[in-house]
Design a protein around this motif. Structure first.
Motif, mmCIF file in Angstrom:
data_model
loop_
_atom_site.group_PDB
_atom_site.id
_atom_site.type_symbol
_atom_site.label_atom_id
_atom_site.label_comp_id
_atom_site.label_asym_id
_atom_site.label_seq_id
_atom_site.Cartn_x
_atom_site.Cartn_y
_atom_site.Cartn_z
ATOM 1 N N LEU A 44 0.720 -1.235 -0.058
ATOM 2 C CA LEU A 44 0.187 0.239 -0.098
ATOM 3 C C LEU A 44 1.087 1.255 0.091
ATOM 4 C CD1 LEU A 44 -2.846 -0.902 2.354
ATOM 5 C CD2 LEU A 44 -2.976 -0.241 -0.054
ATOM 6 N N SER A 45 1.390 1.567 -1.207
ATOM 7 C CA SER A 45 2.172 2.828 -1.282
ATOM 8 C C SER A 45 1.647 3.915 -2.156
ATOM 9 C CB SER A 45 3.536 2.258 -1.920
ATOM 10 O OG SER A 45 3.214 1.712 -3.140
ATOM 11 N N THR A 46 0.410 3.668 -2.747
ATOM 12 C CA THR A 46 -0.208 4.646 -3.554
ATOM 13 C C THR A 46 -0.373 6.040 -3.188
ATOM 14 O OG1 THR A 46 -1.788 3.274 -3.116
ATOM 15 C CG2 THR A 46 -1.798 3.940 -5.357
ATOM 16 N N LEU A 47 -0.370 6.273 -1.651
ATOM 17 C CA LEU A 47 -0.613 7.553 -1.172
ATOM 18 C C LEU A 47 0.745 8.583 -1.270
ATOM 19 C CD1 LEU A 47 -1.740 7.008 2.753
ATOM 20 C CD2 LEU A 47 -2.811 8.382 0.777
ATOM 21 N N PHE A 48 1.737 7.639 -1.426
ATOM 22 C CA PHE A 48 3.284 8.484 -1.631
ATOM 23 C C PHE A 48 3.503 8.439 -2.983
ATOM 24 C CE2 PHE A 48 2.471 6.106 2.328
ATOM 25 C CZ PHE A 48 2.177 7.126 3.312
ATOM 26 N N LYS A 49 2.860 7.783 -3.996
ATOM 27 C CA LYS A 49 3.693 7.742 -5.389
ATOM 28 C C LYS A 49 3.949 9.037 -5.852
ATOM 29 C CE LYS A 49 2.899 3.684 -7.579
ATOM 30 N NZ LYS A 49 3.011 2.945 -6.571
ATOM 31 N N GLY A 50 5.041 8.813 -6.609
ATOM 32 C CA GLY A 50 5.904 10.362 -7.012
ATOM 33 C C GLY A 50 6.393 11.288 -6.237
ATOM 34 N N GLN A 51 6.221 10.753 -4.796
ATOM 35 C CA GLN A 51 6.860 11.609 -3.781
ATOM 36 C C GLN A 51 8.140 11.016 -3.134
ATOM 37 O OE1 GLN A 51 4.103 13.690 -1.004
ATOM 38 N NE2 GLN A 51 2.301 12.584 -1.948
ATOM 39 N N VAL A 52 8.267 9.809 -3.371
ATOM 40 C CA VAL A 52 9.261 9.106 -2.677
ATOM 41 C C VAL A 52 9.788 7.785 -3.521
ATOM 42 C CG1 VAL A 52 7.682 7.265 -1.690
ATOM 43 C CG2 VAL A 52 9.731 7.686 -0.482
ATOM 44 N N ALA A 53 11.073 7.633 -3.553
ATOM 45 C CA ALA A 53 11.782 6.415 -4.437
ATOM 46 C C ALA A 53 11.048 5.294 -4.331
ATOM 47 C CB ALA A 53 13.177 6.656 -4.274
ATOM 48 N N GLU A 54 10.829 4.533 -5.446
ATOM 49 C CA GLU A 54 10.335 3.058 -5.116
ATOM 50 C C GLU A 54 11.111 1.985 -5.743
ATOM 51 O OE1 GLU A 54 5.944 2.381 -5.064
ATOM 52 O OE2 GLU A 54 5.703 4.214 -5.900
ATOM 53 N N GLU A 55 11.145 0.954 -5.368
ATOM 54 C CA GLU A 55 11.939 -0.103 -6.293
ATOM 55 C C GLU A 55 11.364 -1.288 -6.096
ATOM 56 O OE1 GLU A 55 16.052 0.750 -6.608
ATOM 57 O OE2 GLU A 55 16.477 -1.162 -7.753
ATOM 58 N N LYS A 56 11.142 -2.321 -7.189
ATOM 59 C CA LYS A 56 10.524 -3.482 -6.998
ATOM 60 C C LYS A 56 9.331 -3.494 -6.148
ATOM 61 C CE LYS A 56 14.835 -6.361 -6.981
ATOM 62 N NZ LYS A 56 15.943 -7.085 -6.429
ATOM 63 N N ASP A 86 21.851 -7.854 -1.915
ATOM 64 C CA ASP A 86 20.340 -7.599 -2.966
ATOM 65 C C ASP A 86 19.550 -6.614 -2.369
ATOM 66 O OD1 ASP A 86 18.749 -8.294 -5.067
ATOM 67 O OD2 ASP A 86 18.230 -10.213 -4.357
ATOM 68 N N ILE A 87 18.520 -6.087 -2.958
ATOM 69 C CA ILE A 87 17.367 -5.642 -2.543
ATOM 70 C C ILE A 87 15.991 -6.078 -2.551
ATOM 71 C CG2 ILE A 87 18.699 -3.129 -2.559
ATOM 72 C CD1 ILE A 87 16.448 -2.276 -4.288
ATOM 73 N N ARG A 88 15.400 -6.321 -1.400
ATOM 74 C CA ARG A 88 14.038 -7.129 -1.707
ATOM 75 C C ARG A 88 12.880 -6.599 -1.054
ATOM 76 N NH1 ARG A 88 16.546 -13.161 -0.923
ATOM 77 N NH2 ARG A 88 18.192 -13.234 -2.505
ATOM 78 N N ARG A 89 11.916 -7.054 -1.124
ATOM 79 C CA ARG A 89 10.726 -6.656 -0.365
ATOM 80 C C ARG A 89 10.126 -8.025 0.259
ATOM 81 N NH1 ARG A 89 5.236 -5.989 -0.558
ATOM 82 N NH2 ARG A 89 5.188 -6.871 -2.371
#
Ligand code: FAD
Length: 434
Positions: A264-276, A308-311
């Motif tokens: 649930l990251s939609t609130l922050f879309k475009g405001q914070v870096a995302e990956e995977k 590595d980077i993971r979720r």
């Protein structure tokens, strides 16, 4: 409209939020400094209970029994605990807008919450069949499980459809745990999933063969290699049939869908870096935005052990990442540093009398050892994953606490192994020697 300001604000009131609150209390937080905002109406609880004892007809778990931090053997944080600590629990409050530059969040009711430091702990949500426009997927009694309200709907449906027919869509761990829970409630259960075996993201075919055999012996029917493509409902709008892609039609009083989640990251879309697919952080759970941290299911973080980077969508990481973030926040206030997060992946599940644990990475060649007969009185078996001559992952069904500790140590230390035959022959005793 009301505006409130907090030194520390946690958005999301699940597992990670609860463990973060405890860590704040341990390290010192003044009354009024910390608040948790949650869409749910209850204080943070151990979410895994929802697919297990919450649904059992006997030994049923109910709140306040499983508030955090009982799942890891810690103190149970009741709503009174937050009050005593001066931590504000702002429940039944959904944040619908976030402005990280202005350091403010806005709720559905229009309240504004300001902060110095924010911890994003919004977790993940279920993928719904209606998201893909599956025909009839909005019928009543097609259920999902993420939050306590979902679990209550399931309990109601189980009561209303005593001895009825349940179809479980999905063969992941929600599918496996829910099939068991519904079967224990005496429903006639059929599982449907497209893959050649259950839990394919973790299980090898050998591991899965045991669980599929065990479930079959419990009377659960398993249909593999096809998917649900539509549903019909009765005149009350309640689900009646599940249509499969291969043309079969299954009768159903209850359908439970467990086909995965999304952060649930939609609130922050475009405001914070995302990956995977997640919010990107460093080993202290700092996001790309100053004073904004993120923890739990929603983050993609450096997995030091594998470079590595993971979720990771598991409760152990939710707890530990929350503690790490709070330690990092407190240390930075004092101009100190702490060790980077060094996580060993740990997943577990329980169903019927079974209980497994997995540690490490499931890559490379595999070795199955032990007694994996589904008809065994006391099945105990495991699997090692071997990559570049080292054991990097270990799975164990039916292990004692000491044995589980031993396989964890194997995954952490990655011991070399000459050949796979040694592992097959030695089985668990290989782990005991490490
Ligand atoms: P969550 O615990 O999901 O908490 C997120 C919270 O944020 C929720 O309360 C949500 O309502 C709230 N929220 C989200 N958006 C907003 C918003 N905009 N405004 C306000 N509040 C918001 N893991 C295991 O390792 N083993 C298991 O056996 C296991 N069983 C599970 C069984 C079930 C049924 C489920 C659903 C998960 C299970 N998990 C298990 C996974 C584990 O529960 C999660 O990894 C863990 O809960 C993640 O913690 P979190 O704090 O990141 O998210």
């Amino acid at each position: 409209m009301a505006e409130k300001t907090f030194k520390y604000l946690i958005v999301g009131g699940g597992v990670a939020a609860g463990y973060a609150a405890r860590q704040f209390a341990k390290l010192g937080v003044n009354p009024g400094e910390l608040a948790i905002i949650s869409k749910e109406a209850v204080a943070p609880y151990e979410r895994p209970a929802l697919s297990k004892a919450y649904l059992f007809p006997e030994g049923t778990a109910r709140l306040p029994g499983f508030h955090v931090c009982v799942g890891s053997g810690g103190e149970r944080l009741l709503p009174e605990w937050y009050k005593e600590q001066g931590i504000e629990l702002i429940l039944s409050t959904e944040i619908v807008k976030a402005d990280l530059a202005a350091k403010s969040l806005i709720s559905a009711a229009g309240e504004t919450f300001k902060y110095n430091t924010l911890i994003i702990a919004t977790g993940s949500t279920v993928i719904r069949l209606t998201d893909f426009g599956v025909e009839g997927a909005d019928a009543k009694n097609i259920l999902y499980l993420r939050e306590i309200d979902d679990a209550d709907k399931l309990v109601e449906a189980i009561k209303a459809k005593k001895n009825g027919k349940a179809v479980i869509v999905g063969g992941g761990y929600i599918g496996l745990e829910l099939s068991a829970a519904l079967r224990i409630n005496n429903l006639d259960v059929t599982m449907v999933y497209p893959e050649p075996w259950c839990m394919p993201r973790l299980f090898t075919s050998g591991i899965a063969a045991f669980y599929e055999g065990y479930y079959a012996n419990k009377g659960i029917k398993i249909i593999k290699g096809t998917v649900a493509v539509g549903f019909t409902s009765d005149s009350n709008g309640k689900v009646k049939e599940v249509k499969l892609k291969d043309g079969r039609v299954l009768e159903a009083d209850i359908v439970v869908v467990g086909v995965g989640g999304r952060p649930l990251s939609t609130l922050f879309k475009g405001q914070v870096a995302e990956e995977k697919g997640g919010i990107k952080t460093d080993g202290f759970f700092r996001t790309s935005v100053p004073d904004v941290y993120a923890v739990g299911d929603v983050v993609t973080f450096p997995m030091k052990l594998y470079n590595d980077i993971r979720r990771v969508e598991h409760v152990d990481h939710a707890r530990k990442s929350a503690e790490q973030a709070v330690k990092a926040i407190k240390a930075s206030e004092e101009g100190k540093t702490i060790e980077e997060y060094d996580y060993l992946p740990y997943f577990y599940s329980r169903a019927f009398d079974l209980s497994w644990q997995f540690y490490g990475d499931n890559v490379g060649d595999t070795v199955l050892f032990g007694d994996s007969s589904p008809t065994s009185q006391k099945p105990k078996f495991g699997t090692y994953w071997v990559q570049d001559g080292k054991v990097v992952g270990a799975f164990l069904e039916g292990g004692s606490p000491e044995e589980n500790k031993a396989i964890a140590k194997v995954a952490r230390t990655k011991p070399p192994v000459e050949n796979l035959d040694v592992l097959t022959k030695e089985g668990l005793s290989f782990a005991a020697k490490i």
